[in-house]
Write an enzyme that holds these catalytic residues in place. Structure first.
Site, PDB file in Angstrom:
ATOM      1  N   THR A  42       0.859  -1.181   0.000  1.00  0.00           N
ATOM      2  CA  THR A  42       0.000   0.000   0.000  1.00  0.00           C
ATOM      3  C   THR A  42       0.895   1.231   0.000  1.00  0.00           C
ATOM      4  O   THR A  42       2.083   1.134  -0.314  1.00  0.00           O
ATOM      5  CB  THR A  42      -1.004  -0.065   1.171  1.00  0.00           C
ATOM      6  OG1 THR A  42      -1.942   1.006   1.049  1.00  0.00           O
ATOM      7  CG2 THR A  42      -0.319   0.016   2.523  1.00  0.00           C
ATOM      8  N   ASN A  43       0.358   2.398   0.290  1.00  0.00           N
ATOM      9  CA  ASN A  43       1.172   3.615   0.328  1.00  0.00           C
ATOM     10  C   ASN A  43       0.587   4.592   1.345  1.00  0.00           C
ATOM     11  O   ASN A  43      -0.426   4.295   1.983  1.00  0.00           O
ATOM     12  CB  ASN A  43       1.288   4.233  -1.072  1.00  0.00           C
ATOM     13  CG  ASN A  43      -0.070   4.649  -1.607  1.00  0.00           C
ATOM     14  OD1 ASN A  43      -0.709   5.550  -1.087  1.00  0.00           O
ATOM     15  ND2 ASN A  43      -0.534   3.949  -2.640  1.00  0.00           N
TER      16      ASN A  43
END
Ligand code: C5P
Length: 224
Positions: A29-30
């Protein structure tokens, strides 16, 4: 009396990161907080639009009056967007979509093998949601106004101009550095076919209202 320049229009917004599973307990994810996209959906609603927000995993309350669809992966996000974009007049892609996903997520938690050797993770490219929507017949025919975002570390104007052409969107919005992940304010660079202008540093809520006003002026008049 508040003006409602987007009354009678549907606005679809993507926001937040996506989450791409590696196994049942891990993923890629980020750091996108979703704040800009949520502020935009809220501003669209305030401007009178029927606003739908397709949100990746974020911890933010749904703006009042906004229809929210929660998704995890880029492919989930694409499916939700395809479902809700049909009758939209505006599509705004603020989501930080993961560029890759694990090619074959494991069904069970992957265990350490104790060998001390590096592990590799095979990934495949995710679909580009904005590019797909921008190439749809309604967008190409001028019935769907598409807006993309760019977060670049240098040469923002040149990169935003190139990205606008590459993604074939009417308006490309650059985040003017430094990285704004999680922060409450931002500054934006708007690039369209006529040139560019800056929206100076302000809260994401204020910028979202200014951006929606800019978009409203670029829409074709409603047919009655
Ligand atoms: O190519 P890049 O990721 O820099 O482009 C950013 C823009 O494209 C943003 O508007 C983002 O929401 C959108 N995007 C998308 N699907 C992807 C990658 C980016 O909609 N897979």
């Amino acid at each position: 009396f508040a003006p409602k320049p987007l009354a009678g229009r549907k606005v679809l917004v993507t926001a937040g990161p996506t989450y791409e599973a590696i196994d049942p307990v891990r993923g890629i994810t980020n750091l996108s907080s979703g704040k800009m996209g949520f502020a935009i959906a809220r501003a669209a609603r305030e401007a009178g639009a029927d606003a739908t927000l397709v949100a990746g995993p974020v911890h933010l309350p749904t703006p009042r009056g906004v229809h929210r669809v929660n998704v995890q992966s880029a492919r989930d996000m694409l499916a939700a967007v395809e479902q809700h974009v049909q009758d939209a007049a505006v599509f705004i892609a603020t989501a930080a979509v993961a560029d890759w996903r694990p090619a074959a997520p494991a069904a069970h938690k992957i265990k350490k093998d104790g060998s001390g050797q590096p592990r590799t993770l095979d990934c495949v490219e995710n679909p580009d949601i904005l590019a797909a929507v921008a190439q749809s017949p309604r967008a190409l025919g001028g019935d769907l106004f598409c807006v993309g975002f760019a977060a670049e570390s240098h040469d923002l104007l040149a990169q935003a101009t190139a990205k606008r052409a590459r993604k074939q969107v009417a308006l490309l919005v650059g985040n003017i550095g430094p990285a704004t992940f999680g922060q409450d304010d931002n500054a934006l660079l708007l690039v369209d076919s006529r040139g560019h202008r800056e929206l100076p540093r302000a809260s994401k809520r204020v910028l979202a209202r200014q951006l929606m006003a800019e978009i409203a002026t670029r829409l074709p008049a409603l047919r009655s």
